[in-house]
Design a protein around this motif. Structure first.
Motif, PDB file in Angstrom:
ATOM      1  N   CYS A  30       0.825  -1.198   0.000  1.00 14.16           N
ATOM      2  CA  CYS A  30       0.000   0.000   0.000  1.00 14.16           C
ATOM      3  C   CYS A  30       0.867   1.259   0.000  1.00 14.16           C
ATOM      4  O   CYS A  30       1.800   1.382   0.786  1.00 14.16           O
ATOM      5  CB  CYS A  30      -0.903  -0.004   1.229  1.00 14.16           C
ATOM      6  SG  CYS A  30      -2.265   1.121   1.053  1.00 14.16           S
ATOM      7  N   VAL A  31       0.565   2.161  -0.907  1.00  5.97           N
ATOM      8  CA  VAL A  31       1.247   3.447  -0.955  1.00  5.97           C
ATOM      9  C   VAL A  31       0.198   4.518  -1.220  1.00  5.97           C
ATOM     10  O   VAL A  31      -0.676   4.350  -2.065  1.00  5.97           O
ATOM     11  CB  VAL A  31       2.317   3.495  -2.074  1.00  5.97           C
ATOM     12  CG1 VAL A  31       2.894   4.902  -2.203  1.00  5.97           C
ATOM     13  CG2 VAL A  31       3.447   2.511  -1.798  1.00  5.97           C
ATOM     14  N   THR A  32       0.278   5.606  -0.474  1.00  5.31           N
ATOM     15  CA  THR A  32      -0.652   6.710  -0.679  1.00  5.31           C
ATOM     16  C   THR A  32       0.041   8.023  -0.365  1.00  5.31           C
ATOM     17  O   THR A  32       0.927   8.074   0.480  1.00  5.31           O
ATOM     18  CB  THR A  32      -1.893   6.556   0.225  1.00  5.31           C
ATOM     19  OG1 THR A  32      -2.641   7.774   0.187  1.00  5.31           O
ATOM     20  CG2 THR A  32      -1.515   6.277   1.671  1.00  5.31           C
ATOM     21  N   CYS A  77       5.498  -0.334  -7.033  1.00  3.71           N
ATOM     22  CA  CYS A  77       5.762   1.094  -6.852  1.00  3.71           C
ATOM     23  C   CYS A  77       7.086   1.469  -7.498  1.00  3.71           C
ATOM     24  O   CYS A  77       8.040   0.692  -7.475  1.00  3.71           O
ATOM     25  CB  CYS A  77       5.799   1.425  -5.359  1.00  3.71           C
ATOM     26  SG  CYS A  77       6.093   3.171  -5.024  1.00  3.71           S
ATOM     27  N   ASP A 101      -8.910  12.294  -4.246  1.00  7.77           N
ATOM     28  CA  ASP A 101      -7.943  12.928  -3.355  1.00  7.77           C
ATOM     29  C   ASP A 101      -7.072  13.914  -4.118  1.00  7.77           C
ATOM     30  O   ASP A 101      -6.026  14.326  -3.638  1.00  7.77           O
ATOM     31  CB  ASP A 101      -7.063  11.869  -2.679  1.00  7.77           C
ATOM     32  CG  ASP A 101      -6.325  10.995  -3.683  1.00  7.77           C
ATOM     33  OD1 ASP A 101      -6.722  10.971  -4.865  1.00  7.77           O
ATOM     34  OD2 ASP A 101      -5.327  10.353  -3.302  1.00  7.77           O
ATOM     35  N   HIS A 140      -7.454   0.581  -1.266  1.00  8.26           N
ATOM     36  CA  HIS A 140      -6.972   0.269  -2.612  1.00  8.26           C
ATOM     37  C   HIS A 140      -7.828   0.923  -3.692  1.00  8.26           C
ATOM     38  O   HIS A 140      -7.730   0.561  -4.857  1.00  8.26           O
ATOM     39  CB  HIS A 140      -6.850  -1.236  -2.805  1.00  8.26           C
ATOM     40  CG  HIS A 140      -5.824  -1.854  -1.886  1.00  8.26           C
ATOM     41  ND1 HIS A 140      -4.485  -1.556  -1.977  1.00  8.26           N
ATOM     42  CD2 HIS A 140      -5.952  -2.691  -0.831  1.00  8.26           C
ATOM     43  CE1 HIS A 140      -3.820  -2.211  -1.019  1.00  8.26           C
ATOM     44  NE2 HIS A 140      -4.695  -2.880  -0.313  1.00  8.26           N
ATOM     45  N   HIS A 185      -1.615   3.640 -11.501  1.00 12.10           N
ATOM     46  CA  HIS A 185      -2.850   2.906 -11.223  1.00 12.10           C
ATOM     47  C   HIS A 185      -3.682   3.734 -10.238  1.00 12.10           C
ATOM     48  O   HIS A 185      -3.801   3.376  -9.058  1.00 12.10           O
ATOM     49  CB  HIS A 185      -2.533   1.527 -10.663  1.00 12.10           C
ATOM     50  CG  HIS A 185      -1.644   0.694 -11.555  1.00 12.10           C
ATOM     51  ND1 HIS A 185      -2.030  -0.542 -12.042  1.00 12.10           N
ATOM     52  CD2 HIS A 185      -0.412   0.909 -12.074  1.00 12.10           C
ATOM     53  CE1 HIS A 185      -1.057  -1.046 -12.791  1.00 12.10           C
ATOM     54  NE2 HIS A 185      -0.066  -0.180 -12.831  1.00 12.10           N
ATOM     55  N   VAL A 186      -4.218   4.822 -10.730  1.00 21.08           N
ATOM     56  CA  VAL A 186      -4.866   5.820  -9.869  1.00 21.08           C
ATOM     57  C   VAL A 186      -6.049   5.220  -9.104  1.00 21.08           C
ATOM     58  O   VAL A 186      -6.924   4.590  -9.689  1.00 21.08           O
ATOM     59  CB  VAL A 186      -5.309   7.034 -10.711  1.00 21.08           C
ATOM     60  CG1 VAL A 186      -6.123   8.014  -9.881  1.00 21.08           C
ATOM     61  CG2 VAL A 186      -4.080   7.714 -11.304  1.00 21.08           C
ATOM     62  N   TYR A 245       3.165  13.044  -9.494  1.00 24.24           N
ATOM     63  CA  TYR A 245       4.576  12.682  -9.363  1.00 24.24           C
ATOM     64  C   TYR A 245       5.394  13.118 -10.576  1.00 24.24           C
ATOM     65  O   TYR A 245       6.604  13.335 -10.459  1.00 24.24           O
ATOM     66  CB  TYR A 245       4.730  11.174  -9.120  1.00 24.24           C
ATOM     67  CG  TYR A 245       4.344  10.770  -7.722  1.00 24.24           C
ATOM     68  CD1 TYR A 245       5.022  11.282  -6.617  1.00 24.24           C
ATOM     69  CD2 TYR A 245       3.295   9.894  -7.488  1.00 24.24           C
ATOM     70  CE1 TYR A 245       4.667  10.933  -5.327  1.00 24.24           C
ATOM     71  CE2 TYR A 245       2.932   9.535  -6.196  1.00 24.24           C
ATOM     72  CZ  TYR A 245       3.626  10.058  -5.118  1.00 24.24           C
ATOM     73  OH  TYR A 245       3.264   9.714  -3.842  1.00 24.24           O
TER      74      TYR A 245
HETATM   75  N1  LIG Z   1      -5.666   8.497  -5.857  1.00 22.17           N
HETATM   76  C1  LIG Z   1      -4.443   7.988  -5.605  1.00 22.17           C
HETATM   77  N2  LIG Z   1      -4.007   6.975  -6.356  1.00 22.17           N
HETATM   78  C2  LIG Z   1      -2.781   6.435  -6.145  1.00 22.17           C
HETATM   79  C3  LIG Z   1      -1.925   6.956  -5.145  1.00 22.17           C
HETATM   80  C4  LIG Z   1      -2.413   8.035  -4.353  1.00 22.17           C
HETATM   81  O1  LIG Z   1      -1.749   8.553  -3.437  1.00 22.17           O
HETATM   82  N3  LIG Z   1      -3.673   8.523  -4.616  1.00 22.17           N
HETATM   83  N4  LIG Z   1      -0.682   6.391  -4.967  1.00 22.17           N
HETATM   84  C5  LIG Z   1      -0.111   5.693  -6.141  1.00 22.17           C
HETATM   85  C6  LIG Z   1       1.105   4.927  -5.872  1.00 22.17           C
HETATM   86  S1  LIG Z   1       2.545   5.815  -5.736  1.00 22.17           S
HETATM   87  C7  LIG Z   1       1.121   3.550  -5.879  1.00 22.17           C
HETATM   88  S2  LIG Z   1       2.578   2.693  -5.789  1.00 22.17           S
HETATM   89  C8  LIG Z   1      -0.142   2.766  -5.971  1.00 22.17           C
HETATM   90  C9  LIG Z   1      -0.279   1.832  -4.798  1.00 22.17           C
HETATM   91  O2  LIG Z   1      -1.481   1.119  -4.886  1.00 22.17           O
HETATM   92  P1  LIG Z   1      -1.944   0.194  -3.694  1.00 22.17           P
HETATM   93  O3  LIG Z   1      -1.859   1.004  -2.425  1.00 22.17           O
HETATM   94  O4  LIG Z   1      -3.326  -0.260  -3.990  1.00 22.17           O
HETATM   95  O5  LIG Z   1      -0.974  -0.940  -3.651  1.00 22.17           O
HETATM   96  O6  LIG Z   1      -1.285   3.600  -6.007  1.00 22.17           O
HETATM   97  C10 LIG Z   1      -1.129   4.765  -6.792  1.00 22.17           C
HETATM   98  N5  LIG Z   1      -2.398   5.396  -6.923  1.00 22.17           N
END
Ligand SMILES: Nc1nc2c(c(=O)[nH]1)N[C@H]1C(S)=C(S)[C@@H](COP(=O)(O)O)O[C@H]1N2
Ligand SMILES: [Mo]
Length: 512
Positions: free
Chosen positions: A229-231, A277, A319, A350, A366-367, A384
């Motif tokens: 998980c990354v957010t 990621c 977000d 997710h 993968h937004v 990013y």
């Molecule tokens: N809306 C949204 N989508 C996002 C992000 C986010 O912060 N906000 N983080 C992204 C990043 S950097 C990654 S690596 C993946 C991680 O997905 P997961 O948490 O379902 O594994 O989501 C991506 N999609």
């Protein structure tokens, strides 16, 4: 001036309390968090990593960001109050229209301009344009509260005291009483704010942001509750399916809006796809595999008739996260708007109710909490990308040793019976055709066994029965070959902002 300062501090605390309340009770975005979203795009990856290293990780950076926003806000409030106090001393009467202009209208305008790109954030999933109005409304309420507490507080603190000083009497105890009463109000706001902040802290992403999936017990399909998980968020969206819309807009002839129910009648695809990621280290577990069910993004795009000049597609989350993919990739049949993950609705963290699946591209594309698919010209950028990541977002071939672990000590008698070595290999959207293992730091290679071949879009699981026959310190390495027969390599000319390349190595000591 002191009274102004005091009134300013309490008004600042009241405003911060209001922001926390709006965030907690109504999922409204406030400067406490969107200021960070707004600023972080200006910090390029190198200093970003440096700062992160200094404060002890992304989570600490987020906490620091929110904390300093709160502090900064109260400080600005105090300064505003001081200036107000000074002006009031010279000029007894300030009309309401002026205080309104200076403490409500002006900050609102400035915030609207500075924060414009991130105003359309709403953590319960209100569509972007409506969310922007709501955020502004929330801000207006907060500034109005500031102004009222400041002006009324100042009047309350000073009207009696001024009467006395005018006749030459020293500060009376009555001022002390007033200050005490007013201070109590400040403490109440601060206490309420702290209580809400604690509640928000509990649901904040600190506890799970950066969750990894690696080591012993790796399964072909990652269970949802163990998926990495990354957010970017401090508090993640918890989208209300009833409020949520998915818009298709931009360079299209027919902009369209979908609700969750609209998808029930569309063709759904099941597709196993691995996500990784961009910041995943060679030995790290920011990589997982799931079966996603959703509709083809191509179907949605075609239904809106893209116009000439459509070269990229910008995906927006509720977000206010954004990222872009080439139009070609968006219309590839494997690019999905996923609604389900391993047989259940997407979990909140997710991306409930919908996220993009863009096989072969880094996780960031993968937004999650997808709410708008915007067809754009070639130069569009996402969160990013603006920060300076890239320019290459295609996952390079990767492999990892999960068992045994690094720096493990194994008795020769045990080792001679065979040491099971296993791990994962991922070739983006090219699949994995071969995995090789070396126990001498890459001098000699043996074919590993592929236990789970996966799909073209997902990882493979491999193993090797290693039989060391003498006492030594061994460096174990793995390398994979993708479906295009390209062997994993260290790409010297690839910047770390395009994700690192190379080999995962571990050291194992065989002793007697
Ligand atoms: N809306 C949204 N989508 C996002 C992000 C986010 O912060 N906000 N983080 C992204 C990043 S950097 C990654 S690596 C993946 C991680 O997905 P997961 O948490 O379902 O594994 O989501 C991506 N999609
Ligand atoms: Mo990521």
């Amino acid at each position: 001036m002191l009274c102004g300062f005091f009134a300013g501090v309490v008004a600042g605390i009241a405003m911060t309390f209001a922001m926390l309340l709006l965030a907690w009770a109504f999922d409204i975005a406030t400067p406490l968090v969107i200021l960070g979203d707004r600023l972080s795009v200006f910090i390029s990856p190198k200093p970003f990593f440096w700062i992160m290293g200094r404060v002890g990780g992304y989570n600490h950076l987020k906490q620091l960001g929110v904390g300093s926003s709160m502090f900064g806000q109260i400080l600005v409030g105090a300064i505003g109050g001081m200036v107000y106090g000074i002006v009031r001393r010279k000029d007894q009467q300030i009309r309401y229209r002026w205080t309104f202009l200076i403490f409500v209208a002006l900050p609102l305008m400035v915030s609207a301009i500075l924060l414009w790109p991130v105003l359309g954030t709403h953590y319960r999933g209100i569509p972007i344009d409506a969310a922007r109005l709501i955020t502004l409304l929330g801000l207006a309420i907060c500034f109005l509260l500031f102004e009222r507490v400041l002006v009324l507080g100042f009047n309350f603190l000073t009207n009696r005291a001024q009467a006395k000083t005018a006749t030459g009497v020293e500060f009376s105890p009555r001022l002390g009483r007033r200050a005490f009463l007013f201070g109590t109000l400040g403490v109440l706001f601060a206490g309420g704010g702290a209580a809400i902040a604690r509640k928000l802290f509990q649901i904040a992403t600190f506890s799970y942001d950066g969750t990894q999936y690696k080591g012993e017990g790796i399964q072909p399909i990652t269970p949802n509750d163990q998926f990495y998980c990354v957010t970017k968020n401090v508090v993640d969206p918890r989208v209300d399916g009833g409020l949520w819309h998915l818009e298709v807009s931009g360079l299209v002839r027919y902009p369209r809006t979908y609700r969750i129910l609209d998808f029930k009648t569309m063709e759904l695809i099941d597709q196993e796809t691995t996500l990784m990621c961009i910041s995943n280290g060679l030995d790290a577990g920011l990589m997982s595999n799931a079966v996603w069910r959703g509709i083809r993004m191509a179907d949605l795009l075609q239904a809106s008739s893209p116009l000439a000049g459509a070269e990229r597609v910008r995906l927006h989350g509720v977000d206010n996260y954004t990222d872009t993919v080439p139009f070609e990739k968006a219309t590839n049949p494997t690019t999905l708007v996923a609604l389900m993950m391993n047989g259940v609705e997407l979990p909140d963290r997710h991306g409930f109710p919908a996220r993009a699946i863009v096989p072969g591209y880094f996780g960031e594309k993968h937004v999650k909490w997808l709410t708008r698919i915007e067809v754009t010209k070639a130069n569009a950028k996402g969160f990013y990308e603006t920060q300076g990541w890239g320019p290459n977002f295609i996952v390079p071939t990767r492999s990892r040793i999960d068992v045994p672990y690094n720096e493990m000590w194994i008795k020769l008698a045990e080792a001679a019976k065979g040491v099971p070595v296993k791990g994962v290999a991922f070739g983006g959207d090219r699949g994995i055709s071969r995995v090789e293992f070396s126990s001498d730091d890459g001098e000699n290679w043996d074919d590993a066994k592929i236990d789970y071949p996966g799909t073209k879009l997902g990882w493979a699981l491999w193993s090797f029965n290693w039989e060391p026959d003498e006492i030594d310190d061994y460096t174990l390495v793995v390398r994979a070959t993708d479906g295009d027969s390209k062997v994993q390599e260290f790409e010297e000319n690839r910047s770390f902002t395009s994700g690192i390349t190379g080999f995962h190595k571990i050291v194992v000591h065989v002793f007697t």
